[in-house]
Design a protein around this motif. Sequence first.
Motif, PDB file in Angstrom:
ATOM      1  N   PHE A 125      39.683   5.235  38.966  1.00  0.00           N
ATOM      2  CA  PHE A 125      39.008   4.805  37.734  1.00  0.00           C
ATOM      3  C   PHE A 125      38.467   6.016  36.994  1.00  0.00           C
ATOM      4  N   TYR A 126      38.263   5.824  35.699  1.00  0.00           N
ATOM      5  CA  TYR A 126      37.612   6.840  34.885  1.00  0.00           C
ATOM      6  C   TYR A 126      36.145   6.450  34.735  1.00  0.00           C
ATOM      7  N   VAL A 127      35.260   7.407  34.913  1.00  0.00           N
ATOM      8  CA  VAL A 127      33.829   7.126  34.837  1.00  0.00           C
ATOM      9  C   VAL A 127      33.137   8.228  34.043  1.00  0.00           C
ATOM     10  N   LYS A 128      32.098   7.817  33.337  1.00  0.00           N
ATOM     11  CA  LYS A 128      31.334   8.768  32.509  1.00  0.00           C
ATOM     12  C   LYS A 128      29.882   8.323  32.540  1.00  0.00           C
ATOM     13  N   SER A 129      28.981   9.236  32.762  1.00  0.00           N
ATOM     14  CA  SER A 129      27.573   8.870  32.869  1.00  0.00           C
ATOM     15  C   SER A 129      26.699  10.010  32.382  1.00  0.00           C
ATOM     16  N   SER A 130      25.540   9.639  31.891  1.00  0.00           N
ATOM     17  CA  SER A 130      24.550  10.662  31.535  1.00  0.00           C
ATOM     18  C   SER A 130      23.887  11.235  32.788  1.00  0.00           C
ATOM     19  N   VAL A 131      24.165  10.588  33.928  1.00  0.00           N
ATOM     20  CA  VAL A 131      23.551  10.986  35.201  1.00  0.00           C
ATOM     21  C   VAL A 131      24.628  11.579  36.117  1.00  0.00           C
ATOM     22  N   THR A 132      24.386  12.744  36.640  1.00  0.00           N
ATOM     23  CA  THR A 132      25.294  13.314  37.631  1.00  0.00           C
ATOM     24  C   THR A 132      24.788  12.961  39.031  1.00  0.00           C
ATOM     25  N   GLY A 133      25.704  13.058  39.990  1.00  0.00           N
ATOM     26  CA  GLY A 133      25.298  12.771  41.368  1.00  0.00           C
ATOM     27  C   GLY A 133      26.316  11.919  42.093  1.00  0.00           C
ATOM     28  N   ALA A 191      20.509   1.802  44.614  1.00  0.00           N
ATOM     29  CA  ALA A 191      20.437   1.139  45.918  1.00  0.00           C
ATOM     30  C   ALA A 191      19.241   1.683  46.687  1.00  0.00           C
ATOM     31  N   GLY A 192      18.378   0.771  47.148  1.00  0.00           N
ATOM     32  CA  GLY A 192      17.262   1.167  47.985  1.00  0.00           C
ATOM     33  C   GLY A 192      17.706   1.491  49.400  1.00  0.00           C
ATOM     34  N   SER A 193      16.794   2.000  50.171  1.00  0.00           N
ATOM     35  CA  SER A 193      17.147   2.514  51.499  1.00  0.00           C
ATOM     36  C   SER A 193      17.655   1.419  52.442  1.00  0.00           C
ATOM     37  N   ASN A 194      17.343   0.157  52.158  1.00  0.00           N
ATOM     38  CA  ASN A 194      17.867  -0.925  53.003  1.00  0.00           C
ATOM     39  C   ASN A 194      19.388  -1.008  52.980  1.00  0.00           C
ATOM     40  N   PHE A 195      19.990  -0.458  51.915  1.00  0.00           N
ATOM     41  CA  PHE A 195      21.426  -0.633  51.706  1.00  0.00           C
ATOM     42  C   PHE A 195      22.234   0.623  52.017  1.00  0.00           C
ATOM     43  N   THR A 196      21.590   1.685  52.437  1.00  0.00           N
ATOM     44  CA  THR A 196      22.284   2.975  52.546  1.00  0.00           C
ATOM     45  C   THR A 196      22.237   3.583  53.945  1.00  0.00           C
ATOM     46  N   SER A 197      21.786   2.831  54.920  1.00  0.00           N
ATOM     47  CA  SER A 197      21.443   3.447  56.207  1.00  0.00           C
ATOM     48  C   SER A 197      22.551   3.428  57.251  1.00  0.00           C
ATOM     49  N   VAL A 198      23.610   2.630  57.049  1.00  0.00           N
ATOM     50  CA  VAL A 198      24.626   2.466  58.100  1.00  0.00           C
ATOM     51  C   VAL A 198      25.991   2.923  57.579  1.00  0.00           C
ATOM     52  N   ASN A 199      26.635   3.769  58.341  1.00  0.00           N
ATOM     53  CA  ASN A 199      27.941   4.316  57.958  1.00  0.00           C
ATOM     54  C   ASN A 199      28.959   3.191  57.722  1.00  0.00           C
ATOM     55  N   ASN A 200      29.634   3.253  56.577  1.00  0.00           N
ATOM     56  CA  ASN A 200      30.622   2.211  56.247  1.00  0.00           C
ATOM     57  C   ASN A 200      31.986   2.795  55.953  1.00  0.00           C
ATOM     58  N   THR A 201      32.260   3.987  56.427  1.00  0.00           N
ATOM     59  CA  THR A 201      33.485   4.669  56.028  1.00  0.00           C
ATOM     60  C   THR A 201      34.733   4.196  56.768  1.00  0.00           C
ATOM     61  N   GLY A 216      23.647   8.279  46.323  1.00  0.00           N
ATOM     62  CA  GLY A 216      22.716   9.393  46.272  1.00  0.00           C
ATOM     63  C   GLY A 216      21.769   9.448  45.099  1.00  0.00           C
ATOM     64  N   THR A 217      22.034   8.706  44.039  1.00  0.00           N
ATOM     65  CA  THR A 217      21.151   8.790  42.872  1.00  0.00           C
ATOM     66  C   THR A 217      20.898   7.411  42.284  1.00  0.00           C
TER      67      THR A 217
END
Lengths: 367, 58
Positions: A125-133, A191-201, A216-217
């Motif tokens: 996909f193509y993405v563009k944002s004022s926020v990097t990260g 995403a708050g920390s409840n959603f980022t704590s377990v590896n999903n790769t 990350g941001t």
Amino acid sequence: MSKAAELAALIGSQTALSNRNLIINGAMKVAQRGTSSTGLHDSGYYTVDRYSLIFGNEDELRVTMTQNSVTDLAGFANSLKVQTTTAESAIAADESYYIINRYEGQDFQQLKYGTSNALSTTLSFYVKSSVTGTFAVAIYQTDGNDIIGSTYTINSADTWERKTITFAGNTLAAIVDDNTNAIMIDWFLAAGSNFTSVNNTSWGGYETGKLAYGHGTNAVATTTNATWEITGVQWELGEQATPFEHRSFGDELARCQRYYAERKNGTGGSMYYGNTLQAYGTSSIYGVIADYPVPMRATPTVSQSGDFGAYTASSGNNGMATTIGNLSATSHAWRTGGWSGNSNLTAGHAVVLYALSNAKLIADAEL
Amino acid sequence: MKIINAKYMKDMATDETVGIAATIDGTDVTVSLDPANRHYEEIMRQVAAGDLTIADAD
């Protein structure tokens, strides 16, 4: 690699030469609900077809979602754009904000999920944002309750970048071959920390902590006027992203209408529907008003907007309420099971319905 | 999904129940009785949870 070698590799990879893109409305061409919706704070479908905004427990956050006109990405005319109009002060552990795309299981049998031959896929996909990260993307398979995720990085603010992510095939659970919600693709903006704590790769059973692993941001949500936009979404079999497969507007519209359809009077005058209804007694009319443009995924939820009328040969055009009474859905059409409001009808006589300017019938069979 | 004013709807001619009239997220709609319809699924979930009652048809 030469063009001949590229073609040979493409054929060898068993990637289709056409109809590669599993995504509907990837170029954001279709926006039946409108091109802009403001003050959004509740989850739902707005503007661009097939993409739903999800808000999870935010307090202050308000956003505008638009089908944006693109002038700085050759080959694309539209994007889905969100802009934060009121920023969230901070993202708490239980807060999330993302865009979701849902698909029927019967359209994804070719992935061979649930077998040892499950196929890898590539999302681009193509993405563009004022926020990097770094931003998280997840694929959730409802059948089996499995999830896999990854991340992409926006390197330069306000610049279109093409991102490519390859996912392994899911050998754990098959996709049920039916018309229900089977696959969801989530693009996380916060995403708050409840959603980022377990590896999903790699594929595994769903856990809340896997939903946005690596995200990350949250600055898109916590910065007033921050923007994020996306277009050229393609999901295809194989481990190689191919050029975006463009479809015609008519093709994309018909695909979208399987999930959401309108019959809107965009003219200045009255628009008559083609079906003929029947007077039922002296005060009501009854019957099928109009067919859906295409067969819908399920018998839809129906609604109406604006004013309507009914014309009868015997009593002319008078007396009916402006809102269609007892509007309901069949598997193929809008209908009324008894629209009352007139005392001058003749039982059994034919009746034709019409929509006044900008009035519309709506059918919603979204996932 | 905020659902209020749920009420079964009957066809005046056949007396058959043809849907559920409701206000969902501020919009008046008629929800079909199709288990694959997401609104119907959510109505039934809220009914089962005791959060919503569907009134009888007139």
